[in-house]
Scaffold this motif. Sequence first.
Motif, PDB file in Angstrom:
ATOM      1  N   GLN A  38       2.186   1.575  -6.084  1.00 24.34           N
ATOM      2  CA  GLN A  38       1.181   0.951  -5.231  1.00 24.34           C
ATOM      3  C   GLN A  38       1.576   0.999  -3.747  1.00 24.34           C
ATOM      4  N   ILE A  39       2.768   0.511  -3.427  1.00 24.63           N
ATOM      5  CA  ILE A  39       3.203   0.452  -2.033  1.00 24.63           C
ATOM      6  C   ILE A  39       3.599   1.831  -1.490  1.00 24.63           C
ATOM      7  N   PRO A  40       4.404   2.651  -2.221  1.00 29.92           N
ATOM      8  CA  PRO A  40       4.789   3.959  -1.677  1.00 29.92           C
ATOM      9  C   PRO A  40       3.607   4.853  -1.320  1.00 29.92           C
ATOM     10  N   ILE A  41       2.598   4.914  -2.194  1.00 30.47           N
ATOM     11  CA  ILE A  41       1.461   5.792  -1.926  1.00 30.47           C
ATOM     12  C   ILE A  41       0.603   5.236  -0.786  1.00 30.47           C
ATOM     13  N   ALA A  42       0.336   3.926  -0.805  1.00 36.97           N
ATOM     14  CA  ALA A  42      -0.455   3.329   0.267  1.00 36.97           C
ATOM     15  C   ALA A  42       0.254   3.467   1.617  1.00 36.97           C
ATOM     16  N   GLU A  44       2.551   5.880   2.473  1.00 32.13           N
ATOM     17  CA  GLU A  44       2.609   7.280   2.909  1.00 32.13           C
ATOM     18  C   GLU A  44       1.314   7.717   3.585  1.00 32.13           C
ATOM     19  N   PHE A  45       0.185   7.298   3.001  1.00 32.26           N
ATOM     20  CA  PHE A  45      -1.109   7.761   3.525  1.00 32.26           C
ATOM     21  C   PHE A  45      -1.796   6.724   4.424  1.00 32.26           C
ATOM     22  N   ASN A  46      -1.132   5.570   4.589  1.00 31.10           N
ATOM     23  CA  ASN A  46      -1.690   4.499   5.419  1.00 31.10           C
ATOM     24  C   ASN A  46      -3.060   4.061   4.905  1.00 31.10           C
ATOM     25  N   TRP A  47      -3.147   3.862   3.583  1.00 29.84           N
ATOM     26  CA  TRP A  47      -4.396   3.436   2.966  1.00 29.84           C
ATOM     27  C   TRP A  47      -4.428   1.920   2.835  1.00 29.84           C
ATOM     28  N   PRO A  48      -5.612   1.318   2.818  1.00 28.53           N
ATOM     29  CA  PRO A  48      -5.726  -0.086   2.417  1.00 28.53           C
ATOM     30  C   PRO A  48      -5.270  -0.236   0.958  1.00 28.53           C
ATOM     31  N   ARG A  49      -4.824  -1.414   0.605  1.00 27.30           N
ATOM     32  CA  ARG A  49      -4.346  -1.648  -0.763  1.00 27.30           C
ATOM     33  C   ARG A  49      -5.437  -1.365  -1.799  1.00 27.30           C
ATOM     34  N   GLY A 376      -8.127  -7.294  -7.536  1.00 32.67           N
ATOM     35  CA  GLY A 376      -6.837  -7.596  -6.944  1.00 32.67           C
ATOM     36  C   GLY A 376      -6.674  -6.916  -5.599  1.00 32.67           C
ATOM     37  N   GLY A 377      -6.986  -5.619  -5.529  1.00 32.46           N
ATOM     38  CA  GLY A 377      -6.887  -4.894  -4.272  1.00 32.46           C
ATOM     39  C   GLY A 377      -7.917  -5.350  -3.258  1.00 32.46           C
ATOM     40  N   ARG A 378      -9.153  -5.573  -3.714  1.00 27.64           N
ATOM     41  CA  ARG A 378     -10.225  -5.978  -2.805  1.00 27.64           C
ATOM     42  C   ARG A 378      -9.963  -7.357  -2.209  1.00 27.64           C
ATOM     43  N   MET A 379      -9.559  -8.309  -3.063  1.00 30.43           N
ATOM     44  CA  MET A 379      -9.292  -9.658  -2.581  1.00 30.43           C
ATOM     45  C   MET A 379      -8.059  -9.708  -1.680  1.00 30.43           C
ATOM     46  N   TYR A 380      -7.093  -8.844  -1.965  1.00 30.19           N
ATOM     47  CA  TYR A 380      -5.906  -8.794  -1.109  1.00 30.19           C
ATOM     48  C   TYR A 380      -6.289  -8.325   0.297  1.00 30.19           C
TER      49      TYR A 380
END
Length: 417
Positions: A38-42, A44-49, A376-380
């Motif tokens: 979850q964290i490494p990919i987000a 690397e690409f600077n994506w929202p969670r 989970g991702g949306r609420m975060y």
Amino acid sequence: MTQNMSPARAPLLTPVLVAGCLIILVSFAIRASFGVFQIPIATEFNWPRAEFSLAIAIQNLAWGIGQPIFGAIAEKMGDRKAIIMGALIYAVGLVASSFAVTPEAHQFWEIAVGFGIAGTGFGVILAVVGRASSDENRSMSLAIATAAGSAGQVFGAPLAEYLLGIMSWQNVFVVFAAAILAILALLPLMKTDEVASKAELEDSLGQILVKALRDPSFSLIFLGFFSCGYQLAFITAHFPAFVTEMCGSIDPSGTLASLGVSTTSALGAISISLIGLANIGGTLFAGYLGKTYSKKYLLAIIYTLRTIVAAAFILMPITPTTVILFSITMGSLWLATVPLTSGLVAHIYGLRYMGTLYGIVFFSHQLGSFMGVWLGGRMYDTFGDYTFVWWIGVGVGAFSAIVHLPVKEVALKARIA
């Protein structure tokens, strides 16, 4: 001589059970590791969670859609062909994901990963194990096969964490693809004789589907499995990140640090392993109890306990100690629902089309999984933490505890005879 063996004397451990356990173990070790990425990919690409969360959510939804499809394939074309198809699709999804550089690409290829899990996971394997087991051993056999999924979870997340330390996440996906293809060597052991009753064989798949879908108990089981998927998928996908960001610091002179767990990131990965480890015992115990006690009441008790544990955890300060206690207690209740739910389906609707019927019920589980991971991702991203979505999980857990109570735990043929 074997044919005259009574069900009580039939062996519990069979080649089918051993092979099925190993297949589920590898499949679930990979599946349970996705939260670690979850964290490494987000990052690397600077994506929202929410972007990678949606990819995992789509994986869970595809798994649910694929489950009854692979169950029907197994019943029409053979179990081993269904497993081969599942493993190949799983590997393709993992390898293609390693080349994905946009959120949309990850989300698309997680459809293949989800279908691959469906072909190598509970729906197909539990149906084979159930048919290969005697009446006396069936509940325990299903529990052992389910516990194998937890065994995969024990080392899946830490293995991913370790591999991320020595290679890129792209290469980890390729290694996992090779691992899922290796399970095909076990297929010669996955052979079982037809054990359906004469009455079951008289019904076509369409006929038994109509009967089940008209039965209110089937609808209640379907609805009840939703919260199981919501809670499990949310925790698998988000708990490592949740612990990394929200847990209090680890004492450098404490027991955890002496064991090599010096960061909350490492604790997050270990927490998934602890859940899986505790669940081995919890699932086996649930299978043992399912031989004697009402499965629907056992399910109601498990969902009630899950609700209490989840509520207590979020109300307390989040520390390394509470993370460990939560992981162990929730883990003991984690997949304990699976042998009881699949056993309930087999008991009420028979063995012949267990794979397809359990697959339909499991679709509800995966709808819950989709909602848990995606929300989970949306609420975060919206609130900056997971508190709101956690309380939704508490609510749906309480709902499932109640909804199992009216289920009629009697064979459908006995009720309509």
